[in-house]
Structures are given as structure tokens and as C-alpha cells.
Design an enzyme around this catalytic site. Structure first.
Site, PDB file in Angstrom:
ATOM      1  N   SER A 232       2.153  -4.044 -10.695  1.00 33.12           N
ATOM      2  CA  SER A 232       3.118  -5.081 -10.333  1.00 33.12           C
ATOM      3  C   SER A 232       3.409  -5.961 -11.559  1.00 33.12           C
ATOM      4  CB  SER A 232       2.578  -5.895  -9.149  1.00 33.12           C
ATOM      5  OG  SER A 232       3.561  -6.768  -8.640  1.00 33.12           O
ATOM      6  N   GLU A 366       8.440  -0.016  -1.870  1.00 33.40           N
ATOM      7  CA  GLU A 366       8.124  -1.183  -2.686  1.00 33.40           C
ATOM      8  C   GLU A 366       8.688  -2.496  -2.119  1.00 33.40           C
ATOM      9  OE1 GLU A 366       6.155  -1.425  -5.139  1.00 33.40           O
ATOM     10  OE2 GLU A 366       6.116   0.413  -6.337  1.00 33.40           O
ATOM     11  N   HIS A 481       4.115  -2.145  -1.438  1.00 33.16           N
ATOM     12  CA  HIS A 481       3.778  -2.610  -2.776  1.00 33.16           C
ATOM     13  C   HIS A 481       2.318  -3.057  -2.838  1.00 33.16           C
ATOM     14  CE1 HIS A 481       4.654  -4.392  -6.716  1.00 33.16           C
ATOM     15  NE2 HIS A 481       3.957  -5.449  -6.333  1.00 33.16           N
TER      16      HIS A 481
END
Length: 571
Positions: A232, A366, A481
């Protein structure tokens, strides 16, 4: 009868074994600034919370990190490292299903930070027990994620990863770096630009990389065999470390890393540190800090008590607010400083990046995590207006977003892979535009931008790419995510297909810069390099029970819109 006899015996054995481990000689390593004493557990030596910079407090708040020049004698590095100040924003939970909230709280996103404070610039080092200064093991250096607002080295213990590397016969040393976040690490604006005090979190990471070059050999690591790894915001940071200083990753004439792994993140095109949206964040923080009337606003901010500045820094929208991925704090180019002078897509297009082998990939869904709270977006027009507001520097944002959004059907139907969580048809649409927004935010920020990045660099560096779909069918979130972190660190046990696969491929890459050298036996398969040469680049698909290969050509229309001019979508 047998059970009643066996249980007390096992308990007695455990009570004897634990003190034996505790009595083992504590590992100690002498580095440039002193001696670091760690702990040992289950065959792994851990050294946690080693200072690598002077405390960024007082007059050093909002300043680039300063190297420690004094010796600190002997320090005990066995506790929980202090996390840098967190930007903890509350999520409006009123419209989020309870089972979704439960999943989030149990995921890496929901991890709590125990101790936080400004004196937080420290490193963790974990190694196989028995490693010596002559071992010269390859090193993996972790940069944690959290939207540039949250996270810490304390969230991710590398013991399982190190242990697995030993079992595979390819031992590695694990290192992680704390860096400043939110308004402490990524505040922008003209005042900070004037004194080159921008992108402080990236500067912290850079100093951590330099610390590793100076000191990792003492722990038994090989400074010429460092791979940087992040997820991330950490993956975005890893990418940024490849374009800082025009792509020069050397320190004292030697490369600081030779490979890079990016899990869910690469290029984030951004306007400059003095752009109106960046200046507005600065002005808001200054106003809420009570410093607007000061002749030297930065001096005022630096003189504030910690809690008062923290409150002011956290007075702007956070990542789980309505503004979502329109982040208040993120790396922004500072044209007056060579450190990070241009928007990153420009660096890549110009070839000004570090040429090292890479692994990069995404979770299939995501964007779901960042689309839970915008339930007032119920029409196509409202969706376009919302997304166009992400790009204030683009005078044609409405037209560009309209063209992009047209590639995502307004009413996802069964068989149409256009809404996220993908391949679930009309299911999981918790509000009218949820699945479209989730698909678009995920593609723009992560998934299709990854493909754009690869199309620019894969002819110059060896590249491997993946897509994870092991949570296919999970209600509302899908393969969301950051869900990969629990597998990469073995948090659900070592026997899962996902953990075996990710750890083996990554440990292989850290050792040989090729994910295929340890094994391609089931559940692993041969992972081909990503290349555009054939027109059908291949992705490794991490699934719940097996790994497969898929072609990286999905949502081609949206990809065409995004790839033709990434600069149109600068935040």
C-alpha cells in the site's frame, strides 16, 4: 485416562522449556553508535526499536531527519517500538454491514497501535539465531503501509518470514523502518517548500536505508543484497525510492538496494507541494493550531505541545473519511529540491528510475475498502462529480472522468466484470454506485496504474506481476486491499496455499532476484516475467487452493483511458 495423564505432562514440559529459552544468551551486536542487545525466540533473534535518527521533536519537528552522531553505549532493543504519531480517523459505521466491520477489524487495517510519539525513528532487525557478522545473508527491508497516515514496524513481526527462509534453505535477514506519517511526515505548502522540509516520511525511509548500509553487516547481512518491500503506502514508498534523486539509489557510491517488491502500489501522480489543495491542508492545520497570526508559522507549529499539534494535524480528512483516497497527506513533488522534484509518472516516462528487478501486484478488489462510506452517491452524475473533485489541477477533469467512468456499466450484471467486488454480478452493491466507485478507485490508484507502470519499465528491468483472488466471494469486500499482508507474514499459519506461495516466491526473489529458483512444485508454478512483447502479458493469480496464470488484459477500455496520460489524473 491417557488424556488426563498426558496434559499435566505437557504442561510441565512447557514450563521447563520456557525458562530454557529465556536463559539463552541474549544476542548482542555492536554497530556504529553502540551495542544493541536483543532477544531470542523460536530460532529468531530480534532487535526492535534501534534509533537511526535524532528524535524529530522541538525545533527538529517538520525538519529532515538528522543522523545520530553520538554513541549511545548499550541499549536494550526488546520492547515494542514507539510508533510515529498516527492519524486515526473514525469511520462512519452506520451504513456498513456488521460482518464487513468485523472482517475489517480482524484484518491488518484494524490493528491497533499500542504506543505512539514523536521520538519514533527506529529500525527493527530480525535474523536466524546463530547468524554472525560473517554470514552475509541477503536482506529484505520492509516499509509498512497505512495511507501515509497510520502504521508502524510493530504491526508486522518478521519472525515467521525469517523462520520460513531457514526451512527453505535460503535464510534472510528482515529489517523494517519507522517513518513519520500524516502532518508530521507529509505536510506540504510553500513555507515547508521554502526550506526544503518536504516529503519528510520519504526522507526518513531514505535515512533508514542508509543506516542499513552502514550497520546491517554487523548483524550478518550483506549490504549489497538488499531488497526493499512494501504494501500500500509502503509499496508506493518503495516505488518512490526508485525515483528519488533522479533514480540514483547509491550511498557512498554503492547501491542501497538491488530489488524491489511492491504489493498494491506504484505510481501516484501528484501535483506539487505548493498546489492549492496541498496549501489548503497546510493552512487548515495552521489555523487549527492557532498559528495563523504568527509571523513565523512553522516556528509556531514547532513550538506547540505534542498533543496540540497532533490534534491540528489530524483536523483534515482522513483515508476512511468521505474523501477516501483523495489523501490529505502523501508524497508530492517539490520542484525546488532534487530529492523528489517531479511527479513520479514523469520520472518513469523519462527513464529516471533505479533499474532493479521488481515484483508488483494487486488484490482483485483493491477499491472496496475505500468505498464503504460514500452512500449518498447514487447516480452516474454524482459519481462523476465526486471523482472529478479528486483532480483539481485538471481543468478538463469532468470530461476525463466521464470518459473513464463510461467503461464501467452503471448497473453491473451477472457475467459483467465491471463492478468490484468483481465477478459477483449485481450482488454486494450496498448502495447504488458502490461497485462502480470501488472498481474505479481500485483501478486508478492501484490495479490499472500497475499495468501502466509495467508497460513503461518491463523492457528495462526484469518484472513479475500478480493478482490475488483468494477471497473471491467474500461479501462486499472480496479480495480486499491489504488482505495479502496476513498471508505474507504467515498470520494464519504456514500451511495455507497463499502463505506457502507468497513466502516462497519472495524468499527466492530476495536470494536470487528470481521468484522461481527455490521451487515450482505444487502449489507453486513457474511464474513468467511480465512482458508486453507478445501482447499478452501474464499475471500469476494467487487463489485459495491453487495458483494459475491469467492474461493481464482485463478492463482494457479503462486502461486505455488511464495510460494515455497519467498526468491528467494527478491528485
Amino acid at each position: 485416562m491417557f488424556r488426563s495423564f498426558l496434559l499435566p505432562l505437557l504442561a510441565a514440559s512447557a514450563s521447563i522449556a520456557a525458562p530454557i529459552e529465556e536463559r539463552a544468551t541474549a544476542p548482542a551486536v555492536t554497530i556504529q553508535n553502540g551495542t544493541v542487545v536483543g532477544s531470542i525466540s523460536s530460532g529468531v533473534d530480534s532487535f526492535k526499536g534501534i534509533p537511526f535518527a535524532q528524535p524529530p521533536t522541538g525545533t527538529l519537528r517538520l525538519k529532515p531527519p538528522h543522523t545520530i552522531t553520538a554513541t549511545y553505549g548499550t541499549i536494550t532493543a526488546t520492547g515494542t517500538p514507539t510508533a510515529c504519531p498516527q492519524f486515526a480517523s473514525q469511520v462512519d459505521t452506520t451504513n456498513i454491514p456488521s460482518d464487513v466491520l468485523g472482517t475489517l477489524l480482524d484484518s491488518p487495517i484494524g490493528q491497533a497501535i499500542e504506543v505512539e510519539g514523536e521520538d519514533c525513528l527506529t529500525m527493527n532487525v530480525q535474523r536466524p539465531s546463530g547468524t554472525t557478522s560473517s554470514s552475509k545473508l541477503p536482506v529484505i527491508l520492509w516499509i509498512f503501509g497505512g495511507g501515509f497516515e497510520a502504521g508502524s514496524t510493530a504491526n508486522n513481526d518478521g519472525s515467521n518470514f525469517v523462520s520460513e527462509s531457514v526451512k527453505l534453505g535460503q535464510p534472510v535477514i528482515y529489517v523494517s523502518v519507522n517513518y513519520r506519517l500524516g502532518g508530521f511526515g507529509f505536510l506540504a505548502g510553500s513555507d515547508l517548500a521554502n526550506e526544503h522540509s518536504t516529503n519528510l516520511g520519504l526522507r526518513d525511509q531514505r535515512l533508514g536505508l542508509q543506516w542499513a548500509q552502514e550497520n546491517i553487516a554487523a548483524f550478518g547481512g550483506d549490504p549489497t543484497k538488499v531488497t526493499i518491500w512494501g504494501e500500500s503506502a509502503g509499496a508506493i514508498s518503495v516505488f518512490d525510492q526508485t525515483v528519488i534523486n533522479g533514480g540514483d539509489n547509491t550511498y557512498k557510491g554503492k547501491p542501497m538496494f538491488r530489488g524491489a517488491i511492491m504489493d498494491s502500489g506504484s505510481i501516484v501522480a501528484a501535483d506539487t507541494v505548493t498546489a492549492p489543495q496541498a496549501q489548503n491542508v497546510y493552512d487548515t492545520v495552521v489555523a487549527n493550531a492557532g498559528c495563523s497570526g504568527s509571523s513565523d508559522k512553522l516556528a509556531c507549529l514547532r513550538a506547540l505541545p505534542y498533543e496540540q499539534y497532533l490534534t491540528a494535524a489530524n483536523s483534515v480528512p482522513g483515508i476512511f473519511s468521505y474523501r477516501s483516497l483523495d489523501l490529505s497527506y502523501l508524497p508530492r513533488p517539490d520542484p525546488g529540491d532534487n530529492f523528489y522534484s517531479v511527479s513520479p509518472e514523469v520520472s518513469v516516462t523519462d527513464g529516471a528510475f533505479t533499474k532493479v528487478p521488481i515484483i508488483i501486484g494487486d488484490q482483485k478488489d483493491e477499491g472496496t475498502l475505500f468505498s464503504l462510506v460514500q452512500s449518498n452517491i447514487t447516480t452516474n452524475a454524482q459519481l462523476i462529480t465526486y471523482l472529478a473533485s479528486y483532480f483539481p489541477g485538471n481543468p478538463n477533469a469532468v470530461a476525463d472522468v466521464t470518459a473513464l467512468v463510461s467503461n464501467y456499466p452503471d448497473q453491473p450484471l451477472l457475467g459483467q466484470p465491471a463492478g468490484s467486488p468483481f465477478d459477483t454480478g449485481s450482488l454486494n452493491n450496498i448502495y447504488p454506485e458502490f461497485k462502480r466507485l470501488a472498481a474505479i478507485l481500485g483501478d486508478v490508484t492501484f490495479t490499472l496504474t500497475r499495468r501502466t507502470y509495467l508497460s513503461l519499465v518491463s523492457s528495462q528491468v526484469h518484472s513479475w506481476s500478480y493478482l490475488s483472488s483468494y477471497f473471491q466471494g467474500l461479501a462486499v469486500l472480496g479480495t480486499f486491499h491489504a488482505s495479502d499482508v496476513i498471508f505474507a507474514y504467515g498470520d494464519l499459519g504456514e500451511t495455507s496455499v497463499e502463505t506457502q506461495s507468497i513466502q516462497t516466491y519472495y524468499i527466492s526473489f530476495v536470494n536470487s532476484l528470481d521468484p522461481n529458483t527455490i521451487s515450482t512444485a505444487s502449489p507453486l508454478i513457474q511464474w513468467p516475467q511480465w512482458t508486453n512483447a507478445s501482447g499478452s502479458p501474464q499475471l500469476l493469480n494467487f487463489q485459495a487452493t491453487q495458483n494459475t496464470l491469467i492474461t493481464d488484459n482485463f478492463r482494457q477500455g479503462a486502461y486505455n483511458e488511464l495510460s494515455t496520460s497519467t498526468s491528467r489524473f494527478r491528485v
